[in-house]
Design an enzyme around this catalytic site. Structure first.
Site, PDB file in Angstrom:
ATOM      1  N   ALA A  18       0.835  -1.204   0.000  1.00 17.07           N
ATOM      2  CA  ALA A  18       0.000   0.000   0.000  1.00 17.07           C
ATOM      3  C   ALA A  18       0.866   1.249   0.000  1.00 17.07           C
ATOM      4  O   ALA A  18       0.616   2.203  -0.758  1.00 17.07           O
ATOM      5  CB  ALA A  18      -0.924  -0.007   1.212  1.00 17.07           C
ATOM      6  N   ARG A  21       3.237   1.270  -3.547  1.00 19.48           N
ATOM      7  CA  ARG A  21       2.697   1.223  -4.895  1.00 19.48           C
ATOM      8  C   ARG A  21       1.243   1.703  -5.003  1.00 19.48           C
ATOM      9  O   ARG A  21       0.933   2.530  -5.857  1.00 19.48           O
ATOM     10  CB  ARG A  21       2.805  -0.211  -5.462  1.00 19.48           C
ATOM     11  N   SER A  39      -5.458   1.248  10.956  1.00 11.90           N
ATOM     12  CA  SER A  39      -4.411   0.273  11.193  1.00 11.90           C
ATOM     13  C   SER A  39      -4.546  -0.241  12.610  1.00 11.90           C
ATOM     14  O   SER A  39      -5.222   0.356  13.449  1.00 11.90           O
ATOM     15  CB  SER A  39      -3.030   0.920  10.983  1.00 11.90           C
ATOM     16  N   TYR A  60     -10.539  -0.900  12.443  1.00 10.81           N
ATOM     17  CA  TYR A  60     -11.130  -1.184  11.137  1.00 10.81           C
ATOM     18  C   TYR A  60     -12.643  -1.000  11.126  1.00 10.81           C
ATOM     19  O   TYR A  60     -13.216  -0.509  10.159  1.00 10.81           O
ATOM     20  CB  TYR A  60     -10.780  -2.616  10.708  1.00 10.81           C
ATOM     21  N   LYS A  99      -4.342  -9.180  -3.583  1.00 11.66           N
ATOM     22  CA  LYS A  99      -4.348 -10.566  -4.038  1.00 11.66           C
ATOM     23  C   LYS A  99      -3.714 -11.459  -2.962  1.00 11.66           C
ATOM     24  O   LYS A  99      -2.888 -10.978  -2.182  1.00 11.66           O
ATOM     25  CB  LYS A  99      -3.624 -10.712  -5.374  1.00 11.66           C
TER      26      LYS A  99
END
Length: 336
Positions: A18, A21, A39, A60, A99
């Site tokens: 994260a 990229r 987080s 979260y 992924k």
């Protein structure tokens, strides 16, 4: 400059991918605005928010409850994906998940079905599929550049990681198959079709950890064409695939993780000689985020749920049919 219809994206997990990229790509795009970051560590959330924008959120669940978030990017360890994808979908959020989408085939099937039933976009962040170099390879194939495609190989491997790396955590669905193997496996589906069958596989287990650290898979398409893929955490770096046809080969290096400024060079090998085809640089993370945002906005599909499910089925076949090597193991991996 961000536009008024920019997708308001919340970040679940401050992962390395994260930071390096996905979020730098989001900063470039008018279609996406980071509005919240969550987080396990408040310090990490604040650091990410300071760098990429948005509000640092404690927990979260609190992020999923935020009315300022349209969609979430799930960037957590693989073993946590399914739980938080389901929670996000039930909260009415669109989801882009790292992924593999989930660690288990049945969980992928159920997550795709849930998203469809709620009219929400669910997309797997397998970004290499959005890089324009693969379209150029498809064009070469369609033009008969190597005659008829007979078989392919794919490799993705890199040197051992630090002992505390999450990829060595069995309880969080670590291992080389789910981390590295999904790339060349997905590439085989791109060129040989989604209905591949695993006819042989090995997974080599680590001596200090209960996860696979390397593997090889032999696949067969219904028409008899084959593929061989290799992957692992104990290799010199290799990130490539080769298409072998009746009249030549196409070799693609840096196939899965090229940086945005990387200029791809595809090698076309035929009897009369070798030609190097230089392609434009492309940011596959930006391409994935753009496609996701447009799908949420109703401007086009993110990807077919059937494709995600087919990839998960292939991984599940490897898990259940592989011969386990190393540390005295034998037999199948049992479809983790």
């Amino acid at each position: 400059m961000k536009n008024e219809r920019s997708l308001r994206l919340g970040i679940l997990g401050c992962s390395d991918i994260a930071r390096r990229r996905t979020l730098p790509a989001a900063l470039k795009l008018p279609e996406v605005t980071v509005t919240a970051v969550a987080s396990r560590s408040e310090d990490n959330a604040r650091a990410f928010a300071a760098e990429f924008g948005g509000e640092a959120v404690a927990g979260y669940e609190a992020l999923l409850e935020s009315p300022d978030v349209d969609a979430v990017y799930v960037s957590l360890p693989t073993g946590l994906h399914h739980d938080w994808i389901v929670r996000a979908l039930h909260a009415g959020k669109h989801v882009l998940a790292e992924k593999p989408l989930t660690a288990r085939y049945p969980d992928t099937v159920s997550a795709v079905a849930l998203a469809n039933s709620r009219g929400l976009t669910l997309m797997e962040n397998l970004t290499f599929t959005q890089h324009s170099m693969h379209d150029a390879v498809r064009k070469l194939l369609a033009e008969g550049g190597i005659g008829e495609l007979r078989s392919m190989t794919g490799e993705f491997g890199f040197p051992p990681l630090s002992d505390d790396n999450v990829r060595y955590r069995a309880d969080l669905a670590g291992g080389s198959l789910l981390d590295a193997g999904v790339y060349p496996l997905a590439a085989t589906s791109m060129f040989l079709g989604p209905d591949l069958d695993v006819v042989g596989a090995t997974l080599r287990m680590g001596t200090e950890t209960d996860v696979d650290v390397a593997g090889d898979v032999l696949l067969c398409a219904p028409d008899g064409r084959t593929a061989h893929v290799s992957f692992g955490f104990e290799h010199g770096y290799r990130c490539a695939y080769t298409l072998w046809g009746s009249e030549g080969r196409i070799v693609v290096d840096r196939a899965f993780t090229p940086p945005p400024d990387f200029v791809p060079r595809v090698r076309l090998e035929r009897a009369e000689g070798v030609r190097e085809i230089v392609l434009p640089a492309d940011d596959q993370f930006a391409g994935t985020l753009t496609r996701f945002a447009r799908a949420v906005d109703g401007g086009g599909p993110a990807e077919q749920g059937a494709d995600v499910v087919a990839r998960a089925r292939l991984v599940s076949q490897v898990q259940s049919r592989a011969r386990l090597l190393g540390d005295g193991r034998s037999g199948g991996a049992g479809g983790r």
